[in-house]
Design a protein around this motif. Structure first.
Motif, mmCIF file in Angstrom:
data_model
loop_
_atom_site.group_PDB
_atom_site.id
_atom_site.type_symbol
_atom_site.label_atom_id
_atom_site.label_comp_id
_atom_site.label_asym_id
_atom_site.label_seq_id
_atom_site.Cartn_x
_atom_site.Cartn_y
_atom_site.Cartn_z
ATOM 1 N N ILE A 280 0.690 -10.548 -5.453
ATOM 2 C CA ILE A 280 0.978 -10.739 -4.033
ATOM 3 C C ILE A 280 1.086 -9.365 -3.390
ATOM 4 C CG2 ILE A 280 2.589 -11.703 -2.348
ATOM 5 C CD1 ILE A 280 3.560 -13.615 -4.590
ATOM 6 N N ILE A 281 0.301 -9.120 -2.329
ATOM 7 C CA ILE A 281 0.288 -7.813 -1.675
ATOM 8 C C ILE A 281 0.695 -7.956 -0.221
ATOM 9 C CG2 ILE A 281 -1.099 -5.804 -1.047
ATOM 10 C CD1 ILE A 281 -2.892 -6.396 -3.398
ATOM 11 N N ASP A 282 1.731 -7.227 0.177
ATOM 12 C CA ASP A 282 2.204 -7.226 1.558
ATOM 13 C C ASP A 282 1.585 -6.050 2.320
ATOM 14 O OD1 ASP A 282 3.636 -8.114 3.732
ATOM 15 O OD2 ASP A 282 5.507 -7.120 3.167
ATOM 16 N N PRO B 162 0.793 -1.237 0.000
ATOM 17 C CA PRO B 162 0.000 0.000 0.000
ATOM 18 C C PRO B 162 0.821 1.279 0.000
ATOM 19 C CG PRO B 162 -0.818 -1.551 1.630
ATOM 20 C CD PRO B 162 0.493 -2.069 1.173
ATOM 21 N N THR B 163 2.019 1.266 0.605
ATOM 22 C CA THR B 163 2.821 2.487 0.714
ATOM 23 C C THR B 163 4.186 2.308 0.069
ATOM 24 O OG1 THR B 163 3.865 1.879 2.819
ATOM 25 C CG2 THR B 163 1.712 2.985 2.925
ATOM 26 N N VAL C 232 8.737 -4.472 -6.901
ATOM 27 C CA VAL C 232 7.627 -4.232 -5.985
ATOM 28 C C VAL C 232 7.140 -2.800 -6.177
ATOM 29 C CG1 VAL C 232 6.842 -4.317 -3.594
ATOM 30 C CG2 VAL C 232 8.716 -5.806 -4.345
ATOM 31 N N LYS C 233 5.842 -2.647 -6.388
ATOM 32 C CA LYS C 233 5.269 -1.321 -6.630
ATOM 33 C C LYS C 233 4.254 -0.978 -5.544
ATOM 34 C CE LYS C 233 5.587 -1.717 -11.686
ATOM 35 N NZ LYS C 233 4.820 -1.666 -12.961
ATOM 36 N N THR C 234 4.021 0.308 -5.361
ATOM 37 C CA THR C 234 2.879 0.701 -4.534
ATOM 38 C C THR C 234 1.610 0.357 -5.313
ATOM 39 O OG1 THR C 234 2.695 2.930 -5.442
ATOM 40 C CG2 THR C 234 4.171 2.634 -3.540
ATOM 41 N N LEU C 235 0.511 0.172 -4.601
ATOM 42 C CA LEU C 235 -0.746 -0.126 -5.280
ATOM 43 C C LEU C 235 -1.167 1.012 -6.199
ATOM 44 C CD1 LEU C 235 -2.780 -1.852 -2.432
ATOM 45 C CD2 LEU C 235 -1.883 -2.910 -4.513
ATOM 46 N N HIS C 236 -0.904 2.251 -5.767
ATOM 47 C CA HIS C 236 -1.245 3.394 -6.615
ATOM 48 C C HIS C 236 -0.439 3.360 -7.910
ATOM 49 C CE1 HIS C 236 -3.151 4.876 -2.969
ATOM 50 N NE2 HIS C 236 -3.758 5.790 -3.696
ATOM 51 N N ARG C 237 0.842 3.056 -7.787
ATOM 52 C CA ARG C 237 1.687 3.000 -8.987
ATOM 53 C C ARG C 237 1.292 1.821 -9.873
ATOM 54 N NH1 ARG C 237 8.279 2.404 -9.060
ATOM 55 N NH2 ARG C 237 8.615 3.087 -11.195
ATOM 56 N N LEU C 238 0.978 0.691 -9.255
ATOM 57 C CA LEU C 238 0.553 -0.493 -10.003
ATOM 58 C C LEU C 238 -0.692 -0.193 -10.826
ATOM 59 C CD1 LEU C 238 0.931 -3.694 -10.320
ATOM 60 C CD2 LEU C 238 -0.865 -3.838 -8.581
ATOM 61 N N LEU C 239 -1.644 0.517 -10.218
ATOM 62 C CA LEU C 239 -2.916 0.803 -10.880
ATOM 63 C C LEU C 239 -2.874 2.055 -11.746
ATOM 64 C CD1 LEU C 239 -5.270 0.041 -7.867
ATOM 65 C CD2 LEU C 239 -4.927 -1.382 -9.890
#
Length: 579
Positions: free
Chosen positions: A248-250, A199-200, A218-225
């Motif tokens: 996979i989300i940590d 998330p961050t 590994v990307k932030t969710l915002h960057r991924l989306l």
């Protein structure tokens, strides 16, 4: 007759709650005031992290307007049902009222409905799993665990199911599990498109550092989306889905309901989703507590088929009264490799989660070199904090290498419940600046040798993320720069190129999520605050590897432990999860 706007202002509601209530009142001319007041209450509840307003629990947030609301919930719901701005689930109205007495803003009802339905789609096994190979991989993974190895169970679930939740406290090996999942997925197929996210920015950077495997970013969710300030919806959605086979989300405890909805809509039906996190930790800053909702009452139940497919795991068959929805899809990690259940930190974390304030106080009054408890007087705070940073101060004053200075600083941290106030992040930072100024550190300057800074805004170009910590030091040419440790290297950044930042002798407990320190001091305010709860205290306590000092009055400490952080949501009910 009172108008909603003036009444809510008089009762101390936020301006956004007052304005929304006023908007609803103008849309419902001739209707009872109940609807507009409900809109104000709902907005206030959302600002506190709730997804909806539960009419059966509403006294907790009425703030003095209860005299203007129906005494009976049945009467209240009947009034709302007759309003032109209130609809049933599935209708397009500003407010949605469910049969269970939950009132939603339409957007949050839609988010929660979509998350529930899209999770349900994935509650099934993966097709074409090579169980022979996967069992052999699990057998080859050497373990010294006595009894069921829940790390292995988590990996088996993650590789064989379309959806999986892995919940575990600090030190339970979640990062090791991610590494093993990646290895097992590669053994299953070398053509899988696997995404890793958090998330961050700080959490993403930590996972990137931990996996150290080429080919994975590994990307932030915002960057991924592809979510930006200019594009709140992101580049990916139900029409243009993420090109991934597995995601996979940590640190999933930090995901709010709206971000989770955007993520689920942006995934194809075939994309597998694996969530890892600590469901006991603080929830997201925004509305919702998705991981906590998914984990509530779950211990991990497995079907006969799953048990037969993974006979090497030694799993027991489920009893008949166990919840069925997340069968084969949930694992709770039970063994901490950081501290044992018998350690002081291990015992305290369990007692805090149970809300047992009396036993916590009893432990804190016993002499223990690892756990201490002091009151929140100025002298006590000053003594504890300056002692905690003494080794760091000496490395700076002795002009040690930047490696030693950063290492010394990362050993200890003050974690505060509040940003502002007498016992807060601000007060500690001011106290330390004055103290260092008396030692000749020129602490009144904007930048001085040894000033620790916390990045508060992501800057991908510099590879600096919200939560990163650096120290202002002279580089090899003698020029003052900010030095950050990135993986095994050090990054020097010119002071005029730093993104938004602040001094960080103390940081909020929220900001500390995912971090680890040898020692922490946990600072609570003298007066009880709505932000104080056992989840906050648990999160602060479990940032420590070795030692913890509590700075709090007994009354505040007891109230914090006895207060549970509960967020109203209908996600568990929509999923059919039984507690």
């Amino acid at each position: 007759m009172f108008r909603a706007l003036s009444l809510l202002r008089q009762c101390g509601f936020s301006e956004i709650a007052c304005q929304f209530a006023d908007f609803i009142e103008r849309k419902t001319q001739g209707e009872p005031l109940t609807t507009s007041l409900t809109a104000g209450l709902l907005t206030e509840a959302v600002s506190q992290g709730h997804v909806c307003l539960n009419l059966h629990q509403v006294p907790a947030v009425t703030k003095g307007v209860s005299d203007y609301l129906p005494e009976q919930v049945a009467t209240w719901t009947e009034i709302l049902k007759t309003s032109r701005v209130v609809g049933e689930p599935g209708e397009y109205r500003p407010l949605i009222l469910t049969d269970a007495g939950q009132v939603y803003l339409y957007r949050f009802w839609l988010d929660e409905r979509d998350v529930a339905s899209l999770i349900r789609l994935r509650l099934k096994p993966v097709e074409n799993v090579d169980f022979t190979q996967l069992n052999q991989d699990l057998i080859n993974w050497k373990s010294h665990t006595v009894g069921t190895d829940w790390q292995k169970v988590a990996v088996a679930m993650a590789v064989s199911r379309q959806f999986g939740v892995i919940s575990g406290g600090p030190g339970t090996g979640k990062t090791s599990i991610v590494l093993k999942i990646l290895q097992c997925l590669e053994q299953q197929s070398n053509s899988l498109q696997i995404g890793l996210a958090a998330p961050t920015g700080k959490a993403a950077a930590r996972l990137q550092q931990a996996i150290r495997q080429p080919g994975y970013e590994v990307k932030t969710l915002h960057r991924l989306l592809g979510i930006t300030e200019q594009n709140h919806f992101g580049r990916y959605n139900h029409k243009r889905t993420l090109p991934l086979d597995v995601l996979i989300i940590d640190e999933a405890s930090m995901i709010d309901i709206s971000l989770m909805a955007k993520l689920m809509r942006a995934m194809s039906e075939q994309t597998r989703l694996i969530l890892l996190g600590d469901s006991q930790q603080l929830a997201s800053v925004e509305s919702g507590a998705v991981l906590a909702n998914l984990s509530e009452g779950q211990q991990g139940v497995f079907s006969d088929t799953f048990i037969e497919q993974f006979s090497c795991l030694g799993l027991e068959k489920a009893s008949s009264n166990t919840p069925e929805l997340l069968i084969d899809s949930f694992v709770r990690l039970k063994h901490s490799y950081r501290f044992s259940d018998e350690s002081a930190i291990g015992k305290l974390s369990q007692l805090i989660n149970q809300g047992d304030s009396g036993s916590v106080i009893n432990i804190l009054t016993l002499p223990d070199s690892d756990i201490s408890w002091r009151q929140t007087t100025s002298d006590d705070i000053h003594e504890v904090v300056t002692a905690g940073y003494q080794a760091y101060i000496e490395t700076v004053e002795n002009q040690a290498s930047h490696e030693k200075i950063l290492h010394a600083f990362e050993r200890y941290r003050v974690l505060s419940a509040l940003r502002q106030g007498p016992q807060s992040v601000a007060s500690i930072n001011q106290m330390m600046s004055r103290y260092l100024g008396r030692r000749g550190w020129r602490a009144a300057d904007s930048y001085y040798v040894g000033r620790p800074i916390l990045i508060t805004q992501n800057q991908y170009r510099q590879q600096l993320f919200n939560g990163d910590i650096g120290i202002v030091l002279p580089d090899e040419t003698g020029q003052l720069k900010a030095c950050f440790k990135v993986a095994e290297t050090f990054q020097w950044v010119s002071l005029n190129r730093l993104p938004a930042h602040e001094t960080v002798f103390a940081m909020t407990i929220h900001k500390s999520q995912g971090s680890e320190f040898d020692e922490v001091s946990v600072l609570l305010p003298d007066e009880f605050s709505p932000v104080l709860n056992r989840e906050l205290l648990y999160t602060a306590l479990t940032r420590a590897r070795e030692k913890v000092a509590f700075l709090s009055s007994e009354l505040t400490l007891r109230q914090t432990i006895e207060t549970r952080h509960h967020r109203e949501s209908g996600l568990s009910e929509q999923l059919g999860i039984n507690g």
